[in-house]
Design an enzyme around this catalytic site. Structure first.
Site, PDB file in Angstrom:
ATOM      1  N   GLU A   1      56.636  45.950  -4.987  1.00 37.44           N
ATOM      2  CA  GLU A   1      56.291  45.133  -6.067  1.00 37.44           C
ATOM      3  C   GLU A   1      56.369  45.842  -7.538  1.00 37.44           C
ATOM      4  O   GLU A   1      55.687  46.855  -7.469  1.00 37.44           O
ATOM      5  CB  GLU A   1      54.965  44.422  -5.800  1.00 37.44           C
ATOM      6  CG  GLU A   1      54.420  43.594  -7.188  1.00 37.44           C
ATOM      7  CD  GLU A   1      53.248  42.999  -6.964  1.00 37.44           C
ATOM      8  OE1 GLU A   1      52.798  41.933  -7.433  1.00 37.44           O
ATOM      9  OE2 GLU A   1      52.362  43.451  -6.039  1.00 37.44           O
TER      10      GLU A   1
ATOM     11  N   CYS B   1      53.109  40.609  -2.523  1.00 40.42           N
ATOM     12  CA  CYS B   1      51.697  41.049  -2.508  1.00 40.42           C
ATOM     13  C   CYS B   1      50.688  39.905  -2.247  1.00 40.42           C
ATOM     14  O   CYS B   1      50.378  39.368  -1.113  1.00 40.42           O
ATOM     15  CB  CYS B   1      51.487  41.572  -3.845  1.00 40.42           C
ATOM     16  SG  CYS B   1      49.840  42.894  -3.575  1.00 40.42           S
TER      17      CYS B   1
ATOM     18  N   LYS C   1      56.601  35.227  -8.132  1.00 45.96           N
ATOM     19  CA  LYS C   1      55.531  35.393  -7.282  1.00 45.96           C
ATOM     20  C   LYS C   1      54.590  34.010  -7.810  1.00 45.96           C
ATOM     21  O   LYS C   1      54.321  33.618  -8.940  1.00 45.96           O
ATOM     22  CB  LYS C   1      54.597  36.541  -7.803  1.00 45.96           C
ATOM     23  CG  LYS C   1      53.077  36.960  -7.062  1.00 45.96           C
ATOM     24  CD  LYS C   1      52.745  38.079  -7.387  1.00 45.96           C
ATOM     25  CE  LYS C   1      51.490  38.575  -6.773  1.00 45.96           C
ATOM     26  NZ  LYS C   1      50.833  39.875  -7.116  1.00 45.96           N
TER      27      LYS C   1
END
Length: 271
Positions: A44, A150, A118
């Site tokens: 990320e 994540c 995301k």
């Protein structure tokens, strides 16, 4: 073709310095390709670093459009090495000026197939990024690949949505802190098993901003949830040989997706 060699790059960024981070990343793509990798995945925000107390206020200036210099350099690396690249960066869409915490999917011929933004923003991310709303799945000659980033991995709905769209491999670029190492070790195998997919969770490594330590432990899990490979707390490249036919066979013998009872679940609002 159903067999792929996956390379997860457990990477330490140069905080706030995109050019320096890219100077470190590009040779690692060459290294992975020389080892036979077909797909290279970075963690990320690998070009900017993650410590948002430091780089958050600069994220708009550090972010780039999808046709910016960082993606163009990665396209050339993909083309030169004939590898797919998953590149998680701060991405600008259109003229909004507010970036997304994204991952760009680059084909092995160097073309950009698309990107993932995301969906579940963590803590300070809400101040510096817009949230995504979709879970695209990308076609390759090996099989279908989905991306989550994540904190997305902590929501079973994210991986399930990708699996229902046909994903056979899900990659999860992350900046996961050592305080939540126990959760990291549970989430990745669970998401792989629940959805009968390969899951490659690639984490950052090192200290940022003095108070953030990311412990690595990147891993690849198989469609029955078992770990195929895992790194420790050092920078490096994790390789795993994946046979997508294993996913297809296990979806027959362990038919979690087929036997879902969507009619019984509904949508429960607890808060």
């Amino acid at each position: 073709m159903a067999k792929m060699k996956l390379a997860l790059v457990q990477f330490q960024s140069v905080l706030g310095d995109v050019e320096a981070s890219m100077a470190r990343a590009l040779p690692m793509i060459d290294e992975a390709a020389a080892a036979g990798a077909n797909m290279v995945v970075f963690p990320e925000l690998f070009t900017t670093g993650y410590h948002l107390d430091t780089v958050g206020p600069r994220m708009t200036e550090l972010a780039e459009p999808i046709d910016g210099p960082t993606v163009r350099a990665l396209q050339e690396a993909a083309r030169k090495n004939h590898v797919y690249i998953v590149a998680p960066i701060a991405l600008l869409h259109g003229l909004s000026g507010v970036p997304y915490n994204s991952a760009v999917f680059i084909n092995s011929d160097g073309t950009v197939q698309g990107s993932f933004d995301k969906v579940h923003l963590w803590a300070l991310e809400r101040f510096y990024f817009r949230a995504g709303h979709e879970f695209p799945v990308f076609d390759t000659e090996f099989g279908k690949v989905g991306i989550m980033v994540c904190y997305d991995m902590g929501f079973p709905e994210a991986a399930r949505t990708l699996a229902l769209k046909g994903a056979e491999l899900i990659v999860c670029p992350s900046a996961w802190c050592v305080q939540d190492k126990d959760v990291w070790e549970i989430n990745a195998p669970a998401r792989a098993l629940e959805n009968t997919v390969f899951l490659g969770a690639v984490n950052r490594i090192g200290h940022e901003g003095g108070d953030l330590y990311m412990h690595g432990a990147s891993m690849v899990c198989g469609p029955r949830g078992g770990k195929i490979a895992q790194l420790g707390e050092e920078e490096g490249i994790l390789y795993a040989d994946l046979d997508f036919d294993e996913v297809r066979k296990n979806r027959v013998t362990s038919p979690y997706l087929r036997d879902r009872r969507a009619d019984a679940y509904g949508e429960v609002c607890a808060y």
